[in-house]
Design a protein around this motif. Structure first.
Motif, PDB file in Angstrom:
ATOM      1  N   PRO A 122       0.583  -1.122  -0.185  1.00 19.29           N
ATOM      2  CA  PRO A 122      -0.158  -0.323   0.125  1.00 19.29           C
ATOM      3  C   PRO A 122       0.728   1.675  -0.069  1.00 19.29           C
ATOM      4  O   PRO A 122       2.481   1.499   0.574  1.00 19.29           O
ATOM      5  CB  PRO A 122      -0.794   0.347   1.357  1.00 19.29           C
ATOM      6  N   GLY A 123       0.002   2.540  -0.419  1.00 23.54           N
ATOM      7  CA  GLY A 123       1.309   3.633  -0.191  1.00 23.54           C
ATOM      8  C   GLY A 123       0.679   4.218   1.456  1.00 23.54           C
ATOM      9  O   GLY A 123       0.745   3.474   1.659  1.00 23.54           O
ATOM     10  N   GLU A 124       1.418   5.052   1.780  1.00 23.08           N
ATOM     11  CA  GLU A 124       1.605   5.515   3.671  1.00 23.08           C
ATOM     12  C   GLU A 124       0.171   4.749   3.820  1.00 23.08           C
ATOM     13  O   GLU A 124      -0.666   6.022   2.627  1.00 23.08           O
ATOM     14  CB  GLU A 124       2.043   7.224   3.102  1.00 23.08           C
ATOM     15  N   VAL A 125      -0.213   5.052   5.021  1.00 21.11           N
ATOM     16  CA  VAL A 125      -1.535   4.918   5.331  1.00 21.11           C
ATOM     17  C   VAL A 125      -1.631   5.891   6.307  1.00 21.11           C
ATOM     18  O   VAL A 125      -1.186   6.201   6.987  1.00 21.11           O
ATOM     19  CB  VAL A 125      -1.074   3.897   5.734  1.00 21.11           C
ATOM     20  N   SER A 126      -3.140   6.165   6.240  1.00 19.98           N
ATOM     21  CA  SER A 126      -4.081   7.252   7.146  1.00 19.98           C
ATOM     22  C   SER A 126      -5.044   6.143   7.826  1.00 19.98           C
ATOM     23  O   SER A 126      -3.974   6.404   9.430  1.00 19.98           O
ATOM     24  CB  SER A 126      -5.082   7.801   5.884  1.00 19.98           C
ATOM     25  N   THR A 127      -5.783   5.334   7.606  1.00 17.73           N
ATOM     26  CA  THR A 127      -6.765   4.631   8.581  1.00 17.73           C
ATOM     27  C   THR A 127      -5.766   3.102   7.884  1.00 17.73           C
ATOM     28  O   THR A 127      -6.316   2.715   6.500  1.00 17.73           O
ATOM     29  CB  THR A 127      -7.078   5.695   8.755  1.00 17.73           C
ATOM     30  N   ILE A 128      -6.370   1.959   8.958  1.00 18.66           N
ATOM     31  CA  ILE A 128      -6.397   0.265   8.968  1.00 18.66           C
ATOM     32  C   ILE A 128      -8.102   0.308   9.626  1.00 18.66           C
ATOM     33  O   ILE A 128      -8.017   0.096  10.154  1.00 18.66           O
ATOM     34  CB  ILE A 128      -5.221  -0.656   9.567  1.00 18.66           C
ATOM     35  N   PHE A 129      -8.786  -0.837   9.112  1.00 21.34           N
ATOM     36  CA  PHE A 129      -9.949  -1.233   9.027  1.00 21.34           C
ATOM     37  C   PHE A 129     -10.250  -2.506   8.930  1.00 21.34           C
ATOM     38  O   PHE A 129      -9.622  -3.370   7.083  1.00 21.34           O
ATOM     39  CB  PHE A 129     -10.902  -0.621   8.430  1.00 21.34           C
ATOM     40  N   GLU A 130     -10.694  -3.493   9.120  1.00 19.82           N
ATOM     41  CA  GLU A 130     -10.650  -4.936   9.006  1.00 19.82           C
ATOM     42  C   GLU A 130     -12.235  -5.542   8.808  1.00 19.82           C
ATOM     43  O   GLU A 130     -13.130  -5.191  10.139  1.00 19.82           O
ATOM     44  CB  GLU A 130     -10.522  -5.912  10.122  1.00 19.82           C
ATOM     45  N   ASP A 131     -12.762  -5.456   7.788  1.00 18.58           N
ATOM     46  CA  ASP A 131     -14.684  -5.762   7.692  1.00 18.58           C
ATOM     47  C   ASP A 131     -14.783  -7.569   8.032  1.00 18.58           C
ATOM     48  O   ASP A 131     -14.322  -8.346   8.736  1.00 18.58           O
ATOM     49  CB  ASP A 131     -14.402  -5.642   6.228  1.00 18.58           C
ATOM     50  N   ARG A 132     -16.139  -7.438   7.448  1.00 18.47           N
ATOM     51  CA  ARG A 132     -16.422  -8.826   8.420  1.00 18.47           C
ATOM     52  C   ARG A 132     -16.161  -9.925   7.707  1.00 18.47           C
ATOM     53  O   ARG A 132     -15.693 -11.547   8.317  1.00 18.47           O
ATOM     54  CB  ARG A 132     -17.818  -9.188   8.738  1.00 18.47           C
ATOM     55  N   GLN A 133     -15.550 -10.280   6.549  1.00 17.33           N
ATOM     56  CA  GLN A 133     -14.983 -10.815   6.389  1.00 17.33           C
ATOM     57  C   GLN A 133     -13.258 -11.345   6.023  1.00 17.33           C
ATOM     58  O   GLN A 133     -12.788 -12.287   5.481  1.00 17.33           O
ATOM     59  CB  GLN A 133     -14.696 -10.959   4.523  1.00 17.33           C
ATOM     60  N   GLU A 134     -12.604 -10.001   7.105  1.00 11.93           N
ATOM     61  CA  GLU A 134     -11.494 -10.023   7.080  1.00 11.93           C
ATOM     62  C   GLU A 134     -10.719 -10.164   6.230  1.00 11.93           C
ATOM     63  O   GLU A 134      -9.787 -10.615   6.776  1.00 11.93           O
ATOM     64  CB  GLU A 134     -11.311 -11.368   8.169  1.00 11.93           C
ATOM     65  N   HIS A 135     -11.022  -9.601   5.602  1.00  4.48           N
ATOM     66  CA  HIS A 135     -10.142  -8.936   4.396  1.00  4.48           C
ATOM     67  C   HIS A 135      -9.987  -7.101   5.709  1.00  4.48           C
ATOM     68  O   HIS A 135     -10.272  -6.706   5.945  1.00  4.48           O
ATOM     69  CB  HIS A 135     -11.087  -8.451   3.231  1.00  4.48           C
TER      70      HIS A 135
END
Length: 211
Positions: free
Chosen positions: A35-48
């Motif tokens: 990825p590029g420079e990261v502002s935020t991280i999130f995990e969805d219900r499918q664990e992506h």
């Protein structure tokens, strides 16, 4: 799986790393992409895992492959500040200057001030208990999406400031909004009550809220 993920912003060769309790490993997809420079991280219900970036849009990591959504896919800005999965499974991306984009699994739909959004810089996303989505903006107050359209609340309506940093719903259903310089505002469904340093609050810029 209990892993910790860290996103970096500052020109690192590998802007995401994972800690498994023993070692740190850089995230590199099977095809060698990162990825590029990261502002935020999130995990969805499918664990992506989803990574909002400063220059590369939003990246979804499946465990092996990295898929990128950018202006070429319908985003209006490649700088993504905030991420949310709603109760229907759609992903929402709050951007810098490009409004908010919804990904329904097939297509991207973007909403901007032209559609009634309060401002095109969206820093915080929140879904309340009845399914309304709230978009905290940087200059246009907070906009509520009910599935059909936007209702925007600003200082004219009693909000402490039009720049938002945080949103929380408490256990009795009241919404709290952390602002930039205007203290914290509470919405009871009818009106705002704002608390500032005049009421004993330690400072008037509130970037996070927890009950």
């Amino acid at each position: 799986q209990g892993h910790l993920w860290f996103g970096f912003w500052g020109g690192e060769e590998h802007p995401v790393c994972r800690y498994d309790g023993r070692t740190f490993d850089a995230l590199v997809a099977a095809d060698g992409r990162t990825p590029g420079e990261v502002s935020t991280i999130f995990e969805d219900r499918q664990e992506h895992l989803w990574f909002g970036t400063r220059t590369s849009g939003v990246c979804r990591y499946s465990g092996q492959h990295l898929q990128t959504f950018s202006t070429q896919d319908g985003l209006k800005s490649n700088w993504v500040w905030s991420l949310l999965e709603d109760r229907k499974g759609a992903m929402w991306f709050g951007t810098y200057g490009g409004g908010v984009t919804r990904w329904d699994g097939q297509t991207c739909t973007t909403f901007t001030t032209d559609d009634g959004l309060g401002h095109n810089e969206v820093r915080v996303l929140f879904e309340d208990r009845v399914g309304n989505l709230w978009f905290g903006t940087q200059g246009g107050g907070v906009s509520r999406w009910d599935g059909d359209g936007f209702t925007t609340f600003t200082t004219d309506d009693g909000l402490g400031h039009n720049r938002l940093w945080a949103i929380l719903e408490d256990r009795v259903g009241r919404l709290w909004f952390g602002t930039e310089g205007g203290g914290v505002s509470r919405w009871d469904g009818q009106a705002f009550t704002t608390f500032t340093t005049d009421d004993g609050l330690a400072g008037n810029t509130v970037r996070s809220i927890l009950e």
